[in-house]
Design a protein around this motif. Structure first.
Motif, PDB file in Angstrom:
ATOM      1  N   UNK A  96       0.826  -1.210   0.000  1.00  0.00           N
ATOM      2  CA  UNK A  96       0.000   0.000   0.000  1.00  0.00           C
ATOM      3  C   UNK A  96       0.862   1.261   0.000  1.00  0.00           C
ATOM      4  N   UNK A  97       2.185   1.108  -0.061  1.00  0.00           N
ATOM      5  CA  UNK A  97       3.041   2.281  -0.114  1.00  0.00           C
ATOM      6  C   UNK A  97       4.500   1.923   0.030  1.00  0.00           C
ATOM      7  N   UNK A  98       5.336   2.942  -0.163  1.00  0.00           N
ATOM      8  CA  UNK A  98       6.787   2.808  -0.033  1.00  0.00           C
ATOM      9  C   UNK A  98       7.327   4.011   0.723  1.00  0.00           C
ATOM     10  N   UNK A  99       8.260   3.737   1.642  1.00  0.00           N
ATOM     11  CA  UNK A  99       9.092   4.778   2.248  1.00  0.00           C
ATOM     12  C   UNK A  99      10.533   4.441   1.899  1.00  0.00           C
ATOM     13  N   UNK A 100      11.268   5.415   1.378  1.00  0.00           N
ATOM     14  CA  UNK A 100      12.643   5.141   0.993  1.00  0.00           C
ATOM     15  C   UNK A 100      13.546   6.300   1.391  1.00  0.00           C
ATOM     16  N   UNK A 101      14.597   5.986   2.130  1.00  0.00           N
ATOM     17  CA  UNK A 101      15.597   6.986   2.485  1.00  0.00           C
ATOM     18  C   UNK A 101      16.585   7.082   1.323  1.00  0.00           C
ATOM     19  N   UNK A 102      16.054   7.497   0.204  1.00  0.00           N
ATOM     20  CA  UNK A 102      16.797   7.598  -1.043  1.00  0.00           C
ATOM     21  C   UNK A 102      15.890   8.271  -2.054  1.00  0.00           C
ATOM     22  N   UNK A 103      16.254   8.178  -3.317  1.00  0.00           N
ATOM     23  CA  UNK A 103      15.477   8.851  -4.344  1.00  0.00           C
ATOM     24  C   UNK A 103      14.491   7.926  -5.046  1.00  0.00           C
ATOM     25  N   UNK A 104      13.490   8.546  -5.665  1.00  0.00           N
ATOM     26  CA  UNK A 104      12.595   7.826  -6.562  1.00  0.00           C
ATOM     27  C   UNK A 104      12.413   8.684  -7.810  1.00  0.00           C
ATOM     28  N   UNK A 105      11.823   8.107  -8.826  1.00  0.00           N
ATOM     29  CA  UNK A 105      11.571   8.853 -10.055  1.00  0.00           C
ATOM     30  C   UNK A 105      10.204   8.468 -10.600  1.00  0.00           C
ATOM     31  N   UNK A 106       9.857   8.989 -11.784  1.00  0.00           N
ATOM     32  CA  UNK A 106       8.527   8.764 -12.373  1.00  0.00           C
ATOM     33  C   UNK A 106       7.431   9.343 -11.483  1.00  0.00           C
ATOM     34  N   UNK A 107       7.679  10.532 -10.954  1.00  0.00           N
ATOM     35  CA  UNK A 107       6.756  11.128  -9.987  1.00  0.00           C
ATOM     36  C   UNK A 107       5.361  11.331 -10.571  1.00  0.00           C
ATOM     37  N   UNK A 108       5.263  11.790 -11.811  1.00  0.00           N
ATOM     38  CA  UNK A 108       3.948  11.995 -12.422  1.00  0.00           C
ATOM     39  C   UNK A 108       3.191  10.681 -12.559  1.00  0.00           C
ATOM     40  N   UNK A 109       3.905   9.644 -12.947  1.00  0.00           N
ATOM     41  CA  UNK A 109       3.254   8.334 -13.098  1.00  0.00           C
ATOM     42  C   UNK A 109       2.788   7.794 -11.751  1.00  0.00           C
ATOM     43  N   UNK A 110       3.580   7.993 -10.716  1.00  0.00           N
ATOM     44  CA  UNK A 110       3.180   7.539  -9.381  1.00  0.00           C
ATOM     45  C   UNK A 110       1.928   8.273  -8.922  1.00  0.00           C
ATOM     46  N   UNK A 111       1.848   9.559  -9.217  1.00  0.00           N
ATOM     47  CA  UNK A 111       0.654  10.334  -8.877  1.00  0.00           C
ATOM     48  C   UNK A 111      -0.561   9.810  -9.648  1.00  0.00           C
ATOM     49  N   UNK A 112      -0.385   9.552 -10.930  1.00  0.00           N
ATOM     50  CA  UNK A 112      -1.493   9.048 -11.740  1.00  0.00           C
ATOM     51  C   UNK A 112      -1.956   7.672 -11.259  1.00  0.00           C
ATOM     52  N   UNK A 113      -0.994   6.865 -10.793  1.00  0.00           N
ATOM     53  CA  UNK A 113      -1.325   5.559 -10.234  1.00  0.00           C
ATOM     54  C   UNK A 113      -1.951   5.678  -8.846  1.00  0.00           C
ATOM     55  N   UNK A 114      -1.743   6.831  -8.210  1.00  0.00           N
ATOM     56  CA  UNK A 114      -2.095   7.035  -6.806  1.00  0.00           C
ATOM     57  C   UNK A 114      -1.442   5.966  -5.939  1.00  0.00           C
ATOM     58  N   UNK A 115      -0.132   5.774  -6.198  1.00  0.00           N
ATOM     59  CA  UNK A 115       0.638   4.852  -5.355  1.00  0.00           C
ATOM     60  C   UNK A 115       1.517   5.686  -4.430  1.00  0.00           C
ATOM     61  N   UNK A 116       1.244   5.659  -3.118  1.00  0.00           N
ATOM     62  CA  UNK A 116       1.929   6.555  -2.189  1.00  0.00           C
ATOM     63  C   UNK A 116       3.408   6.199  -2.023  1.00  0.00           C
ATOM     64  N   UNK A 117       4.264   7.160  -2.328  1.00  0.00           N
ATOM     65  CA  UNK A 117       5.702   7.025  -2.123  1.00  0.00           C
ATOM     66  C   UNK A 117       6.194   8.220  -1.322  1.00  0.00           C
ATOM     67  N   UNK A 118       6.935   7.948  -0.282  1.00  0.00           N
ATOM     68  CA  UNK A 118       7.571   8.981   0.525  1.00  0.00           C
ATOM     69  C   UNK A 118       9.077   8.768   0.413  1.00  0.00           C
ATOM     70  N   UNK A 119       9.792   9.792  -0.027  1.00  0.00           N
ATOM     71  CA  UNK A 119      11.208   9.606  -0.346  1.00  0.00           C
ATOM     72  C   UNK A 119      12.055  10.773   0.135  1.00  0.00           C
ATOM     73  N   UNK A 120      13.352  10.548   0.099  1.00  0.00           N
ATOM     74  CA  UNK A 120      14.328  11.582   0.437  1.00  0.00           C
ATOM     75  C   UNK A 120      14.455  12.607  -0.684  1.00  0.00           C
ATOM     76  N   UNK A 121      14.259  12.159  -1.916  1.00  0.00           N
ATOM     77  CA  UNK A 121      14.451  13.021  -3.075  1.00  0.00           C
ATOM     78  C   UNK A 121      13.703  12.444  -4.264  1.00  0.00           C
ATOM     79  N   UNK A 122      13.447  13.290  -5.238  1.00  0.00           N
ATOM     80  CA  UNK A 122      13.009  12.843  -6.561  1.00  0.00           C
ATOM     81  C   UNK A 122      14.198  13.056  -7.485  1.00  0.00           C
ATOM     82  N   UNK A 123      14.641  11.976  -8.114  1.00  0.00           N
ATOM     83  CA  UNK A 123      15.896  12.023  -8.861  1.00  0.00           C
ATOM     84  C   UNK A 123      15.827  11.020 -10.012  1.00  0.00           C
TER      85      UNK A 123
END
Length: 227
Positions: free
Chosen positions: A110-137
């Motif tokens: 139901x979600x991800x927490x990462x002490x690091x970066x993630x990408x594809x932010x627009x796609x994650x929003x469109x999916x409504x998949x909750x990601x909490x991260x240190x950075x978008x990279x």
């Protein structure tokens, strides 16, 4: 020292209804109910507005610039889990994107927490998949070095054990030890009821100075009013 190169398959998760009982409460309320503990560092932020989750932790330890173990961790997820990813050292590379989100959602995450970066932010929003991260990279990662899955980790200064309950919303991320879940939920319920009464009194015009009995302590501290 972290245990490397292992996957623990057995996770003692709290009962799903007990986790769902905590889910309606916000992170700030849970943090207060927990005795003002359990918060991850405030640099862990939702990738898109409105992202939130509450679930049981499956933990993964990553090596910098390497997302191999996220694929390993996907197999250990069960419905209602949150994948919590720590790294052996600071790294803001884009470990996670929409393809991995699709994969772990299919396993019930139901979600991800990462002490690091993630990408594809627009796609994650469109999916409504909750990601909490240190950075978008956008920077990519490799698959070359072993970490571990389902060991206790320190993620953004918070200790997370497999099976602990993790909640995230616009205020951040909080970790509730599994053995304290029932007590924290009860404390959160009491706090919400108390705040509802205070909200009503504030809306009616009552001042915090009077509601909280602040006037005498302020006078004793030397506060003076000058006309």
């Amino acid at each position: 020292m972290y245990e490397l190169g292992v996957v623990h398959r057995t996770v003692d998760r709290p009962a799903r209804p007990d986790v769902e009982a905590l889910a309606p409460f916000g992170v700030s309320t849970i943090h207060e109910a927990l005795g003002r503990t359990g918060l991850m560092r405030p640099y862990i932020r939702p990738v898109y507005p409105g992202a939130r989750f509450c679930g049981t932790a499956v933990t993964v330890l990553l090596q910098p610039g390497d997302n191999w173990m996220l694929h390993v961790a996907a197999e250990q997820l069960r419905p209602g889990d949150v994948l919590v990813a720590a790294c052996t050292t600071e790294c803001e590379d884009g470990f996670f994107g929409d393809l991995l989100a699709t994969s772990i959602r299919a396993q019930g995450a139901v979600g991800l927490v990462i002490d690091g970066g993630c990408r594809d932010a627009d796609a994650l929003r469109e999916m409504d998949f909750p990601v909490f991260s240190r950075a978008v990279n956008s920077k990519g990662t490799v698959k070359a070095t072993l970490g571990s899955v389902n060991i206790p980790v320190v993620c953004a200064n918070a200790v997370v054990r497999p099976g602990d309950v993790v909640a995230g919303d616009a205020d951040g991320v909080v970790v509730v030890p599994a053995e304290r879940l029932a007590a924290v939920t009860e404390a959160a319920e009491r706090r919400e009821a108390n705040e509802a009464d205070k909200r009503r009194r504030f809306a009616a015009g009552e001042l915090g100075l009077d509601m909280y009995g602040m006037r005498e302590p302020l006078e004793a501290a030397g506060l003076r009013y000058l006309d």
